[in-house]
Design a protein around this motif. Structure first.
Motif, PDB file in Angstrom:
ATOM      1  N   SER A  15       0.828  -1.213   0.000  1.00 32.31           N
ATOM      2  CA  SER A  15       0.000   0.000   0.000  1.00 32.31           C
ATOM      3  C   SER A  15       0.862   1.264   0.000  1.00 32.31           C
ATOM      4  CB  SER A  15      -0.974   0.003   1.174  1.00 32.31           C
ATOM      5  OG  SER A  15      -0.299   0.113   2.397  1.00 32.31           O
ATOM      6  N   ASP A  16       2.108   1.135   0.455  1.00 30.80           N
ATOM      7  CA  ASP A  16       3.046   2.262   0.412  1.00 30.80           C
ATOM      8  C   ASP A  16       3.736   2.389  -0.942  1.00 30.80           C
ATOM      9  OD1 ASP A  16       2.441   2.977   3.015  1.00 30.80           O
ATOM     10  OD2 ASP A  16       4.240   2.059   3.885  1.00 30.80           O
ATOM     11  N   GLY A  17       3.431   1.480  -1.875  1.00 34.33           N
ATOM     12  CA  GLY A  17       3.944   1.612  -3.227  1.00 34.33           C
ATOM     13  C   GLY A  17       5.017   0.628  -3.656  1.00 34.33           C
ATOM     14  N   ALA A  18       5.436  -0.258  -2.773  1.00 32.99           N
ATOM     15  CA  ALA A  18       6.460  -1.242  -3.148  1.00 32.99           C
ATOM     16  C   ALA A  18       5.867  -2.269  -4.111  1.00 32.99           C
ATOM     17  CB  ALA A  18       6.996  -1.947  -1.907  1.00 32.99           C
ATOM     18  N   ASP A  19       6.687  -2.746  -5.046  1.00 34.51           N
ATOM     19  CA  ASP A  19       6.197  -3.821  -5.917  1.00 34.51           C
ATOM     20  C   ASP A  19       6.361  -5.155  -5.191  1.00 34.51           C
ATOM     21  OD1 ASP A  19       8.884  -4.627  -6.213  1.00 34.51           O
ATOM     22  OD2 ASP A  19       9.086  -3.707  -8.180  1.00 34.51           O
ATOM     23  N   TRP A  20       5.699  -6.191  -5.729  1.00 36.83           N
ATOM     24  CA  TRP A  20       5.702  -7.492  -5.055  1.00 36.83           C
ATOM     25  C   TRP A  20       7.109  -8.069  -4.930  1.00 36.83           C
ATOM     26  CZ3 TRP A  20       2.076  -7.782  -1.981  1.00 36.83           C
ATOM     27  CH2 TRP A  20       0.772  -7.459  -2.298  1.00 36.83           C
ATOM     28  N   ALA A  21       7.977  -7.795  -5.897  1.00 39.67           N
ATOM     29  CA  ALA A  21       9.352  -8.299  -5.820  1.00 39.67           C
ATOM     30  C   ALA A  21      10.073  -7.703  -4.609  1.00 39.67           C
ATOM     31  CB  ALA A  21      10.107  -7.985  -7.111  1.00 39.67           C
ATOM     32  N   ALA A  22       9.894  -6.401  -4.390  1.00 38.06           N
ATOM     33  CA  ALA A  22      10.525  -5.742  -3.242  1.00 38.06           C
ATOM     34  C   ALA A  22       9.949  -6.259  -1.927  1.00 38.06           C
ATOM     35  CB  ALA A  22      10.346  -4.229  -3.338  1.00 38.06           C
ATOM     36  N   VAL A  23       8.650  -6.450  -1.895  1.00 36.27           N
ATOM     37  CA  VAL A  23       8.011  -6.978  -0.679  1.00 36.27           C
ATOM     38  C   VAL A  23       8.545  -8.378  -0.391  1.00 36.27           C
ATOM     39  CG1 VAL A  23       5.827  -7.606   0.416  1.00 36.27           C
ATOM     40  CG2 VAL A  23       5.928  -5.591  -1.054  1.00 36.27           C
ATOM     41  N   GLY A  24       8.619  -9.193  -1.417  1.00 33.28           N
ATOM     42  CA  GLY A  24       9.149 -10.548  -1.251  1.00 33.28           C
ATOM     43  C   GLY A  24      10.575 -10.555  -0.755  1.00 33.28           C
ATOM     44  N   ARG A  25      11.414  -9.685  -1.307  1.00 28.82           N
ATOM     45  CA  ARG A  25      12.816  -9.609  -0.844  1.00 28.82           C
ATOM     46  C   ARG A  25      12.873  -9.239   0.627  1.00 28.82           C
ATOM     47  NH1 ARG A  25      13.540  -7.296  -5.848  1.00 28.82           N
ATOM     48  NH2 ARG A  25      13.420  -5.175  -5.002  1.00 28.82           N
ATOM     49  N   GLU A  26      12.079  -8.262   1.019  1.00 24.98           N
ATOM     50  CA  GLU A  26      12.071  -7.817   2.423  1.00 24.98           C
ATOM     51  C   GLU A  26      11.636  -8.945   3.362  1.00 24.98           C
ATOM     52  OE1 GLU A  26      12.401  -5.364   5.748  1.00 24.98           O
ATOM     53  OE2 GLU A  26      13.076  -4.935   3.703  1.00 24.98           O
ATOM     54  N   LEU A  27      10.654  -9.730   2.917  1.00 22.48           N
ATOM     55  CA  LEU A  27      10.120 -10.796   3.768  1.00 22.48           C
ATOM     56  C   LEU A  27      10.828 -12.134   3.580  1.00 22.48           C
ATOM     57  CD1 LEU A  27       6.316  -9.985   3.450  1.00 22.48           C
ATOM     58  CD2 LEU A  27       7.880  -9.359   5.303  1.00 22.48           C
ATOM     59  N   GLY A  28      11.714 -12.204   2.580  1.00 20.97           N
ATOM     60  CA  GLY A  28      12.453 -13.447   2.339  1.00 20.97           C
ATOM     61  C   GLY A  28      11.617 -14.528   1.676  1.00 20.97           C
ATOM     62  N   CYS A  29      10.738 -14.120   0.759  1.00 21.62           N
ATOM     63  CA  CYS A  29       9.877 -15.083   0.085  1.00 21.62           C
ATOM     64  C   CYS A  29       9.666 -14.667  -1.364  1.00 21.62           C
ATOM     65  CB  CYS A  29       8.541 -15.204   0.810  1.00 21.62           C
ATOM     66  SG  CYS A  29       7.576 -13.668   0.831  1.00 21.62           S
ATOM     67  N   ALA A  30       9.004 -15.510  -2.100  1.00 22.51           N
ATOM     68  CA  ALA A  30       8.671 -15.209  -3.498  1.00 22.51           C
ATOM     69  C   ALA A  30       7.618 -14.101  -3.556  1.00 22.51           C
ATOM     70  CB  ALA A  30       8.138 -16.461  -4.189  1.00 22.51           C
ATOM     71  N   PRO A  31       7.631 -13.317  -4.633  1.00 20.30           N
ATOM     72  CA  PRO A  31       6.613 -12.261  -4.775  1.00 20.30           C
ATOM     73  C   PRO A  31       5.183 -12.787  -4.682  1.00 20.30           C
ATOM     74  CG  PRO A  31       8.328 -11.989  -6.427  1.00 20.30           C
ATOM     75  CD  PRO A  31       8.594 -13.302  -5.741  1.00 20.30           C
TER      76      PRO A  31
END
Length: 59
Positions: A15-31
């Motif tokens: 919701s803050d604008g990150a794409d799924w790839a960035a979210v996945g990297r931050e959480l250590g999982c696939a997008p």
């Protein structure tokens, strides 16, 4: 079951604008997993809000 904090983080980052790839990297999982976490967070919070709203009118 997915961790509630991770679900919330996925939803917030997206919701803050990150794409799924960035979210996945931050959480250590696939997008795709990050997207599923965000969807679960939204579903859980929507259900809780609906339940709370119904109880307001049942008095």
């Amino acid at each position: 079951m997915m961790d509630v904090e991770m679900q919330s983080t996925a939803w917030r980052m997206r919701s803050d604008g990150a794409d799924w790839a960035a979210v996945g990297r931050e959480l250590g999982c696939a997008p795709q997993v990050a997207a599923a976490m965000a969807r679960q967070h939204e579903k859980t919070t929507d259900e809780a809000a609906a339940k709370d709203q119904l109880s307001l009118f049942e008095a």
